[in-house]
Design a protein around this motif. Structure first.
Motif, PDB file in Angstrom:
ATOM      1  N   ILE A 656       0.848  -1.204   0.000  1.00  0.00           N
ATOM      2  CA  ILE A 656       0.000   0.000   0.000  1.00  0.00           C
ATOM      3  C   ILE A 656       0.881   1.250   0.000  1.00  0.00           C
ATOM      4  CG2 ILE A 656      -2.012   1.117   1.042  1.00  0.00           C
ATOM      5  CD1 ILE A 656      -2.687  -1.427   2.441  1.00  0.00           C
ATOM      6  N   PRO A 657       1.577   1.491  -1.109  1.00  0.00           N
ATOM      7  CA  PRO A 657       2.551   2.592  -1.159  1.00  0.00           C
ATOM      8  C   PRO A 657       1.881   3.961  -1.158  1.00  0.00           C
ATOM      9  CG  PRO A 657       2.317   1.580  -3.314  1.00  0.00           C
ATOM     10  CD  PRO A 657       1.526   0.732  -2.358  1.00  0.00           C
ATOM     11  N   GLU A 658       2.704   4.963  -0.876  1.00  0.00           N
ATOM     12  CA  GLU A 658       2.223   6.334  -0.871  1.00  0.00           C
ATOM     13  C   GLU A 658       2.099   6.867  -2.296  1.00  0.00           C
ATOM     14  OE1 GLU A 658       1.253   7.978   1.725  1.00  0.00           O
ATOM     15  OE2 GLU A 658       1.838   6.481   3.223  1.00  0.00           O
ATOM     16  N   SER A 691     -11.015  -1.056  -5.392  1.00  0.00           N
ATOM     17  CA  SER A 691     -10.967  -1.877  -4.187  1.00  0.00           C
ATOM     18  C   SER A 691     -12.012  -1.421  -3.163  1.00  0.00           C
ATOM     19  CB  SER A 691      -9.567  -1.801  -3.557  1.00  0.00           C
ATOM     20  OG  SER A 691      -9.556  -2.450  -2.293  1.00  0.00           O
ATOM     21  N   PRO A 692     -12.778  -2.369  -2.604  1.00  0.00           N
ATOM     22  CA  PRO A 692     -13.739  -2.011  -1.548  1.00  0.00           C
ATOM     23  C   PRO A 692     -13.125  -2.007  -0.158  1.00  0.00           C
ATOM     24  CG  PRO A 692     -13.993  -4.323  -2.115  1.00  0.00           C
ATOM     25  CD  PRO A 692     -12.882  -3.788  -2.979  1.00  0.00           C
ATOM     26  N   VAL A 693     -11.845  -2.381  -0.053  1.00  0.00           N
ATOM     27  CA  VAL A 693     -11.198  -2.530   1.247  1.00  0.00           C
ATOM     28  C   VAL A 693     -10.913  -1.151   1.838  1.00  0.00           C
ATOM     29  CG1 VAL A 693      -9.242  -3.531   2.474  1.00  0.00           C
ATOM     30  CG2 VAL A 693     -10.180  -4.683   0.463  1.00  0.00           C
ATOM     31  N   LYS A 697      -8.392   2.477   0.514  1.00  0.00           N
ATOM     32  CA  LYS A 697      -9.181   3.556  -0.087  1.00  0.00           C
ATOM     33  C   LYS A 697      -8.282   4.639  -0.682  1.00  0.00           C
ATOM     34  CE  LYS A 697     -13.415   2.232   0.357  1.00  0.00           C
ATOM     35  NZ  LYS A 697     -14.203   1.925  -0.848  1.00  0.00           N
ATOM     36  N   LYS A 698      -7.265   5.078   0.062  1.00  0.00           N
ATOM     37  CA  LYS A 698      -6.371   6.097  -0.481  1.00  0.00           C
ATOM     38  C   LYS A 698      -5.629   5.574  -1.702  1.00  0.00           C
ATOM     39  CE  LYS A 698      -5.517   8.730   3.771  1.00  0.00           C
ATOM     40  NZ  LYS A 698      -4.485   9.218   4.712  1.00  0.00           N
ATOM     41  N   HIS A 702      -6.115   7.202  -5.601  1.00  0.00           N
ATOM     42  CA  HIS A 702      -5.033   7.768  -6.411  1.00  0.00           C
ATOM     43  C   HIS A 702      -4.812   6.963  -7.690  1.00  0.00           C
ATOM     44  CE1 HIS A 702      -1.705  10.419  -7.126  1.00  0.00           C
ATOM     45  NE2 HIS A 702      -0.870   9.399  -7.262  1.00  0.00           N
ATOM     46  N   LEU A 703      -4.980   5.663  -7.619  1.00  0.00           N
ATOM     47  CA  LEU A 703      -4.863   4.851  -8.836  1.00  0.00           C
ATOM     48  C   LEU A 703      -5.933   5.246  -9.843  1.00  0.00           C
ATOM     49  CD1 LEU A 703      -4.088   1.288  -7.425  1.00  0.00           C
ATOM     50  CD2 LEU A 703      -2.529   2.839  -8.590  1.00  0.00           C
ATOM     51  N   GLN A 704      -7.123   5.541  -9.359  1.00  0.00           N
ATOM     52  CA  GLN A 704      -8.191   5.973 -10.259  1.00  0.00           C
ATOM     53  C   GLN A 704      -7.820   7.289 -10.938  1.00  0.00           C
ATOM     54  OE1 GLN A 704     -11.195   4.251 -10.991  1.00  0.00           O
ATOM     55  NE2 GLN A 704     -11.062   5.756 -12.605  1.00  0.00           N
ATOM     56  N   ALA A 705      -7.205   8.199 -10.182  1.00  0.00           N
ATOM     57  CA  ALA A 705      -6.766   9.466 -10.771  1.00  0.00           C
ATOM     58  C   ALA A 705      -5.699   9.236 -11.834  1.00  0.00           C
ATOM     59  CB  ALA A 705      -6.236  10.389  -9.664  1.00  0.00           C
TER      60      ALA A 705
END
Length: 1740
Positions: A656-658, A691-693, A697-698, A702-705
């Motif tokens: 879960i990287p920044e 992801s629903p987890v 969420k963060k 950001h992946l969606q962006a």
């Protein structure tokens, strides 16, 4: 849940206030309570109770009650001695409506405690009582910890920090908060928070002090009357979220953190919620006071998953300490305090629990003479009896393993954990000597049970005994492997256990048995991981009290060194991977340096390096930054192997990287050379972005962006995705935030076409914790496609032998006709000379990635299959030649054709020997013991014991072409899921429990015969059990229990239980007593029991709550009767691809299709105008008349089911016969189904169905779709079915599928065309090029009950889509239904449906489809192979061909196999486009050269065949084979060549070529990765490694690249040099390519505009009432041009009435084809008009 606790706490406080005041009237008056002072003895009555049950489910509780007289002797102002007298204990198991209140002692059953227990409880305790704080506690030196803790609970009730003393507990944050409170005004400071030592931990305590009036009934505050100040109450509550220390003790596997920043307190609250509130009533002032009464309430809520939140298991403590009297302490009654022990603290003592856990960890080594369980007597005999009992419970093959068996096994495990080494050996000795009551089989079963129990116990003692017996070979290898495997997840791991296992791993016994060695190392690594890894929860009391860490740095380094020594000593890939998997199971931070070295060592085997990356997985939450620092450089190195880069990015994403790290990963979507890496990263980002987890969420946001910025369209996505992919499929309840996440992953390397790594796994998300790799199956491989290729070649030889032989005969015949001086030999010599002149260097598949080393492990095929559970590797199965049977090795290694001898060798494996496999284990086990405010601990247990066995035999026999497999096996399985809350003390145990048990008993006795000659047939005979047999059972039972202590064994007796009745679910209870199958097959299966049916079976929460909180019992029992058969026989046979010339004219039966089906066009107004049905009819009839299939094949299948034996014979038969042409464009099928009569039927039931289908003809591109109007573009189906027994029913269905386009799309495409945006226009046309509208008409004659059934289904659909459904009544034709389905051509995810029944018209809008649906795509992908299917292998080859990479060459531009575009104009010299460069005798070569204009010539060389194709002067394509022109279509097909219109398809095993005279599409088999050469590039999925010249050197000079693959001679050399001098050769980026396409389009348009002439057409003039057509064609300029020169001409027009059918038909044809010259009726002209006619046209 926090809200519930807050409400409960407030209610408890309010209840205290009211209850205390109500008790005053019959209690002690406040003025009678004396203040504490030296020399006085104060007597209090103690009443406490602890109850367990289910919250909100039932009022039923199991209770333990304690009553005693408590004496407090103040020996000085601060020293106090306390003793308890008149101690009474009782139990209760019944409904109690208010468990928060202390119930009268009369309600309880008194428990007769032993004198020794009462004596312990009566022992005194001395303490200092300083300003309300308990300090310096000293118990009697003979007192026990359980007794001390009960006394601590009394002291805990006495403690009150009235003077707000600080420094008692060092919690800096809380101290600061207290200082802030001190600064508040005194008038506001009635509530404060302080850290304090309590019985349950060092926690933050919130105090509320209120003044009371003894004369005020309602406890109103009085600020004015100072007399009222002498009475006040104190309410204190414990904040368990803010505790420095807790006294919990945990056993079992740790729950690791899911992420670096996971909230520990939040997780603990989800699993265990607890509150404690104490109310004290004082007399006096905070400086000088007496205590009147104390009331206490505590709640403990226990749940495993969020779905239990409303109905968790709970334990409630209620207590009262009431003042009775005070008197002078007389000498005779003074409390004895001479034999007191050392000072202790108020916090709960875990002395005994610590001994218990240390005994598990260190065993006899730390407890050589004393055992904590020494008090438990006769353990050996108890275990022996329980094992005998379990053997009996396990031996019933009629009812299966009884549910009691799992509980018995769990009891054996508990007792085994209490044993010393000597006691364990005694048990083994007793079992091995045998018992007269047990048979030999039962004796072996008993030994297995105890072996399993010892491994499941997992203590140091049991591990030592197991290892000793394995080293002495007293336990066979397979049983030893299972025993060592079960050690994963021991209750209390220790370094001593690890040392014992390491001794086994390094022993000679392990060296002789690879499975044992593998299991030993993996298990040792898992135990080290359990020992050293940090848990998500806070440190428990045991770990906190350890003098040094359980796992210190030296221990970690020692284990890492042992693993790395093993790694460095071995040269085999398997041993290295095994060492790394053991290191991965351990997950030690000390291992990262060694793992990093392996990852970065490019000389190391790639599979080993990938495993090294995987070995970091258990550190992803502990050291995410460290993992990212190690792996990000690996991922960013584009010269690194793609599969290693993908493994690296997969691990990085799991940390879960920044945002900054994600930005670097997302950059690969723009500038990544490897297509495989780009595909993997894109699919991973796409699926993780949804992801629903909660903890992701963060990440997902950001992946969606990043994906939005990349702006990847649907069409681009199809081009982007390759074999390397990541998918995540959630099975998830968003409401409860729980569920499973299924993940599929493939990583394809540059030198293999099969994935280097393929994995399927489940991640579990429960109670907010994401447990990665809950279960995973993974395959890693290197060069296993060599085996696949051998099998594929063998199948090709076997199934394509006939056509290959025919082709060879034709080739030989052609050679014989040419004579000895054949041009074929000359051509072959020229080809060889050409290859030599090019000097093409041989290429090996792996040479581009191997470095200089002696390692040759990558050459031989190798694979490894591994299984992982709970993020721990359990087993590894290597796949290599050495382990293959010789018969298999000959086929997949040597490539030999399978023979009967090979099958005989395989059959020998199954010799019919009897086998028995048995296993008993805990699939899940964890427990935690927490202190309660009553001083008695609550133990919370979560268990899943499983008992499974299978015995029988499997025997195979080979006779000729028939294989017989005789199977007689009997599997048994019983599994119990158990949750238990128990309150323990050595006198009595009470608690609550819920259990769910599944029982399976599946005897299987069958004979399977397979015959593989001309007719493929299989017969499966299943023997039916002759006696009553229970096949399935399910039981669930929530209950409360009471168990008194057995004075002999010092263990709890058998518990007395009482089931819990869930009043909320009573109306959902159903009694079942139904028999199925008695009528159909005579196999009565009786389903009986009582169950609770959830209101909504789709609601995960309701199902879970029903199973956990209600009693359910259900059984499925087979009860044979006299009419029951002895056997059931299932026979299947069939044939495929049988030539069938008789059906070549069957397609004409579809003539008149539209006349029979009167379709109703509901959506015409939304779409482009369509042909009416009479026009459709003529078009269809014309097509059917002209359509003559070249070949028809018949396919047959027959399935028959019958019973043998029994008084009634039953049968069922299904026969299917289908005939299709070789293109599968037309098919007809007949289906006959027949069965024996059922119920009240007098005759056999029959169904006869006829089906005819006509599929649309596919086109090559959009232009062909638009221009060739005579193509058959519709799907047509006709179904006639009749069925029934006494009364026949029938239905006739007609289906018409066609392409409909929304008007707005047509307008948009026209707009794009006018703007010159041809690329977008073509993409839009391609998007909607499929059949999206289906008209269905059905004429039926059915019985009322059948119609009712259809009506119910249709009503259900209308209800499901209620908000989008419109219903209108109508009067239609009886027995006739019309339906229209229209798929949204834009989204492909919605369908509109209209249904017209005799009584109503129903319109349903936007029905959501489960996925994107695009049926019957009309444009076939360019380069796809022929769709002919003449054999099974044609189908296989067609499927594999569709996934092949493609190269496109148009003479000026080349798009390589790796989708890199290069501008490289061809010359009149042959250029090698694609060639097999793996050997000096290539399997294929494709060459092309330029002719005149845009025409090209292509040459395909395969073995002995040289195929040449070029257009003639008229544009017709000419095909030559070995120099001879071939026009016979059948002969061309024999060579794999197909001519369709202006296109030639050449299909071979290695390459597929499609050529239209100007452009070529080449598809290459993936087996040629890294061995392909030519202008189509070096195929390895790397866009930066494309331009390898013939000498195998890389270049960026496109002219040199083109020159190296050009075959020059004197005739073409001048053109070659001139072209190279004039033209630019360069690599093109996306913008260049787009501009190139635009320029080419404009050049073509300009050329067309300059040379175009006016075309002739029938001019149409429309009026309101009539339509006029020019009698003769008139000239008109093409679109995009205008007349540059005109002349005047008189034109005559013929007019027709607009309403006439003739006028409408002519008008439709004119609209469909604007250039049409219409055939007009013969009649006189209506009028003549003078008009300007263009002579010459030019562009705008």
């Amino acid at each position: 849940m926090r809200l519930i606790f807050a409400v409960v706490s407030l209610m408890a406080v309010a209840a205290f206030a009211l209850h205390g005041e109500q008790q005053r009237s019959h209690g002690v008056e406040s003025r009678e309570v004396q203040k504490f002072r030296s020399g006085q003895e104060y007597r209090y009555q103690l009443d406490t109770q602890i109850s367990s049950g289910f919250a909100t489910v039932s009022d039923q509780h199991a209770m333990t009650r304690l009553q005693a007289q408590v004496f407090l002797q103040f020996q000085s102002e601060r020293s106090v001695a306390m003793r308890m007298e008149d101690i009474i204990m009782g139990t209760l198991n019944r409904d109690v409506q208010e468990p928060e209140k202390v119930q009268p002692m009369q309600m309880f059953k008194k428990v007769q405690a032993e004198d020794k227990h009462l004596e312990l409880l009566s022992m005194p305790v001395q303490f200092d009582y300083v300003e309300g704080i308990i300090e310096n506690i000293r118990f009697h030196q003979d007192d026990k910890s359980w007794s001390k803790n009960i006394k601590r609970s009394v002291l805990n009730m006495l403690q009150a920090n009235l003077k707000k003393r600080t420094g008692l507990v060092n919690l800096e944050a809380i101290e600061k908060e207290y200082q802030d409170q001190e600064n508040m005004p005194a008038s506001e400071n009635k509530m404060f928070t302080l850290p304090e030592m309590t019985l349950e931990g060092e926690c933050q305590i919130t105090y509320s002090i209120n003044k009371m009036s003894p004369h005020n009934k309602y406890n109103r505050y009085s600020e004015d009357n100072e007399e009222d100040v002498r009475m006040f109450n104190v309410t204190k509550s414990v904040d368990f979220k803010r505790c420095k220390k807790i006294a919990d003790i945990r056993f079992g596997p740790k729950i690791e953190k899911s992420c670096d920043k996971c909230n520990v307190e939040k997780f603990e609250e989800r699993k265990l919620d607890r509150t404690t509130v104490i109310r004290q009533v004082f007399i006096g002032t905070p400086e000088n006071f007496g205590l009147q009464k104390v009331e206490m309430v505590s709640h403990y809520m226990f749940k495993m998953i969020n779905a239990e939140e409303q109905r968790p298991m709970r334990t409630i403590v209620a207590g009262e300490l009431t003042y009775v009297e005070a008197q002078e302490a007389r000498q005779s009654r003074k409390t004895e305090t001479q034999n007191m022990g050392k000072e202790e603290k108020l916090i709960y003592s875990i002395e005994w629990d610590t001994e218990e856990k240390r005994f598990y960890m260190y065993g006899d080594e730390e407890f050589p003479t004393y055992s904590p369980f020494k008090v438990v007597s006769n353990k050996v005999n108890q275990i022996e009896k329980l094992i005998s009992k379990l053997v009996n419970l396990w031996s019933d093959k009629v009812n299966g393993i009884e549910s009691e068996a799992t509980v018995t096994f769990t009891r054996i495990v508990e007792l085994t954990r209490m044993c010393t080494v000597e006691e364990l050996k005694q048990v083994y000795s007793k079992i091995s000597r045998g018992s007269e009551k047990l048979s030999e089989t039962e004796q072996i079963k008993a030994e297995d049970i105890f072996t399993d129990a010892m491994s499941q116990a997992g203590t140091r003692n049991t591990i030592q005994v197991l290892v000793e017996k394995i080293l002495r070979n007293e336990i066979e290898s397979t049983r030893a492997v299972r025993a060592i495997t079960n050690l994963k997840g021991v209750p209390a791991p220790s370094e001593k256990q690890v040392e014992i296992l390491l001794r086994l791993c390094n022993s000679e016994v392990a060296a002789r048995s690879q499975p044992l060695k593998q299991t030993c190392w993996l298990t040792t690594g898992a135990i080290v991981g359990e020992l050293c890894n940090k848990e998500i929860t806070r440190e428990d009391g045991f770990e906190r009290n350890m003098p040094k860490p359980i796992c210190h740095r030296e221990q970690k380094q020692k284990f890492v060194k042992a693993i790395m020594d093993s790694f460095r000593k071995t040269d085999t890939r398997y041993e290295k991977i095994l060492a790394l998997k053991a290191l991965g199971n351990a997950g030690l931070d000390e291992s990262t340096m060694e793992i990093e070295k392996i990852i970065r060592d490019i000389r190391e085997d790639p599979m080993v390096r990938m495993q090294a990356i995987d070995s970091l997985r258990r550190l992803r939450a502990q050291m995410p930054k460290r993992i990212q620092r190690i792996l990000m450089p690996v991922f960013q190195n584009v010269r690194e192997r793609p599969e290693i880069r993908m493994a690296a990015v997969s691990m990085i994403l799991s940390t879960i990287p920044e945002k900054q790290m994600l930005d670097q990963i997302g950059y690969t979507l723009l500038k990544e050379p490897s297509r495989q890496v780009k595909s993997y990263v894109y699919t991973a980002m796409k699926h993780l972005s949804t992801s629903p987890v909660e903890m992701e969420k963060k990440l997902s946001k950001h992946l969606q962006a990043l994906l939005n910025l990349a702006d990847i369209s649907e069409e681009t996505e199809k081009e982007l995705i390759r074999g390397s992919r990541f998918y995540r499929i959630p099975f998830y309840s968003q409401k409860n935030q729980e569920g499973l996440l299924a993940e599929l992953e493939s990583m394809v390397g540059p030198d293999n076409y099969l994935p280097k790594q393929l994995s399927a796994r489940f991640d579990a998300l429960f109670s907010g914790i994401l447990e990665k790799n809950g279960m995973e199956l993974r395959l890693n491989q290197e060069n296993l496609e060599n085996w696949y290729h051998k099998i594929y070649e063998s199948m090709i030889e076997q199934y394509s032998y006939g056509s290959r032989k025919q082709s060879e005969l034709r080739a030989n015949r052609r050679s014989n006709q040419q004579g000895s001086g054949s041009s074929s030999e000359e051509d072959q010599e020229r080809v060889n000379s050409m290859y030599s002149s090019l000097n093409i260097k041989k290429r090996n598949r792996d040479q581009f990635w191997k470095v200089d080393s002696d390692d040759t492990t990558g050459v031989e095929p190798y694979g490894m299959l591994s299984f992982r559970y709970a993020d721990v590797d359990y087993a590894i199965l290597p796949l290599e030649e050495e382990i293959l049977p010789e018969s298999v090795k000959r086929i997949i290694v040597s490539g030999e054709k399978p023979t009967m001898r090979d099958f005989e060798d395989l059959v020998k494996i199954f010799q019919g020997r009897h086998f028995r496999l048995q296993a008993a284990f805990h699939l899940l086990e964890s427990s935690v013991k927490i202190p309660t405010s009553m001083g008695m601990p609550v133990r919370m247990i979560h268990l899943l014991p499983v008992l499974a066995s299978v015995d029988g035999h499997i025997k195979a026999k080979l006779s000729g072409s028939e294989v017989t497999l005789d199977t007689n096996v009997h599997p048994l399985l019983t599994a119990t899921h158990l949750k238990r809350v128990e309150v323990w003390c050595p006198i009595v145990m009470t608690g609550a429990e819920t259990s769910q048990t599944v029982e399976l008993n599946l005897p299987m006795n069958s004979i399977l015969k397979i015959e593989s000659e001309s007719k493929k047939a299989a017969t499966w005979t299943i023997k039916v059990p002759e006696t009553k047999t229970q096949l399935f059972g399910f039981h669930s039972l929530p209950h409360t229990f009471v168990a008194e202590q057995d004075r002999t064994t010092q263990l709890p007796r058998m518990a007395m239980v009482k089931r819990i009745e869930n009043q909320r679910l009573q109306h959902q209870q159903r009694s079942i007593d139904t028999t199925y199958g008695a009528q159909s097959l005579g196999l009565p299966l009786k389903i009986s029991g009582d169950v609770h049916i959830p209101r909504d079976i789709t609601s995960y929460k309701k199902v879970i709550n029903t199973l956990l909180t209600s009693e359910n019992h259900i059984h499925a029992v087979f009860v044979p009767k006299s009419e029951s058969p002895k056997e059931i026989v299932l026979a299947i046979d069939g044939q495929a691809f049988i030539p069938h010339s008789e059906s070549s004219t069957y397609h004409r039966q579809l003539k008149g299709f539209y006349g029979k089906a009167k379709f109703d066009d509901e959506y015409e107004r939304h779409f482009e105008e369509s042909d009416e049905q009479e026009d459709d009819e003529s078009r269809l009839n014309s097509f059917l008349d002209n359509y003559e299939p070249r070949k028809m094949y018949k396919h047959q299948a027959r399935i028959q089911l019958k019973t043998v034996g029994g008084s009634i014979q039953r049968f069922g038969k299904l026969e299917v016969e289908a005939a299709c042409d070789e293109r599968v464009k037309y098919c007809n099928a007949k289906m006959a189904l027949k069965r024996s009569p059922l119920h009240e039927e007098d005759r056999e039931w029959e169904m006869n169905t006829k089906i005819q289908t006509l599929y649309p003809e596919y086109v090559s591109d959009i232009q062909e779709l638009s221009s060739q109007n005579m193509k058959q573009k519709k799907f047509v189906a006709q179904i006639e079915s009749e069925w029934g027994s006494d009364r026949k029913q029938s239905i006739n269905v007609h289906i018409n599928g066609e392409q409909f386009q929304p008007k707005q799309w047509i307008q948009k495409m026209s707009s794009l065309s006018r703007q010159g945006d041809y690329k977008s226009e073509e993409q839009m046309k391609l998007k909607i090029a499929f059949l999206n509208k289906f008209d269905i008409s059905a004429e039926y004659k059915i019985q009322p009950w059948t119609q009712n059934m259809f009506n119910q289904y249709f009503t259900g659909l209308k209800a499901w889509e209620f908000w989008s459904t419109q219903v209108q009544p109508q009067h239609g034709r009886d027995g006739y239904v019309l339906a229209t389905l229209v798929i949204d051509p834009i989204t492909h995810e919605h369908v509109n449906m209209t249904v017209k029944t005799p009584s109503e018209r129903v319109l349903i809008d936007s029905i959501r489809l489960p996925g994107k649906v695009k049926p019957f795509e009309l444009v076939r992908q360019s380069g796809s192979s022929s769709s002919r299917a003449n054999s099974f292998m044609d189908v296989v080859r067609s499927y594999s061909s569709s996934a092949r990479p493609e190269c496109k060459v148009d003479g000026r531009q080349i798009q390589t196999f790796d989708e890199v575009t290069v501008k490289a104009p061809l010359t009149k010299c042959y250029s090698v486009l694609a060639k097999d460069c793996s050997s000096q005798t290539p399997r294929f070569a494709v060459l092309m050269k330029k002719l005149s204009g845009e025409d090209k010539k292509i040459k395909v060389i395969t073995g002995k065949q040289i195929i040449e194709v070029q257009p003639d002067n008229k544009g017709k394509l000419i095909v030559k084979i070995n120099g001879d022109r071939v026009e016979d279509q059948q002969e061309l097909l024999d060579y794999g060549i197909e001519c369709t219109g202006n296109m030639v398809h050449i299909d071979t095993r290695d390459v597929t070529v499609r050529f239209n005279g100007q452009k070529a599409w080449i598809k290459l088999a993936q087996t040629h990765k890294n061995t392909q050469c030519g202008l189509c590039g070096h195929y390895n999925d790397d866009s930066e490694d494309v331009f390898r010249m013939a000498n195998n050197e890389n270049t960026q000079d496109m002219k040199e690249f083109h020159r190296s693959y050009s075959v020059m001679d004197d005739e073409c050399r001048e053109d070659f040099e001139e072209t190279h001098r004039r033209e630019r050769y360069e690599r093109m980026n996306m913008d260049d390519e787009y501009q190139y396409q635009q320029d080419r389009q404009q050049d073509r348009e300009q050329e067309n505009q300059e040379n175009q002439k006016p075309f002739e057409k029938t001019d149409v003039v429309e009026y309101n009432q009539k339509v006029c057509f020019s009698q003769k064609p008139v000239k008109e300029c093409p679109r995009g041009t205008q007349a540059s020169e005109e002349k005047e001409q008189k034109t005559k027009y013929i007019c027709l009435q607009r309403s006439s059918s003739e006028a409408r038909q002519l008008l439709r044809e004119a609209r469909r084809n604007p250039k049409a010259i219409l055939e007009l009726p013969e009649q006189n002209p209506s009028y003549t008009e003078t008009m300007q006619i263009p002579v010459r046209c030019q562009g705008f």
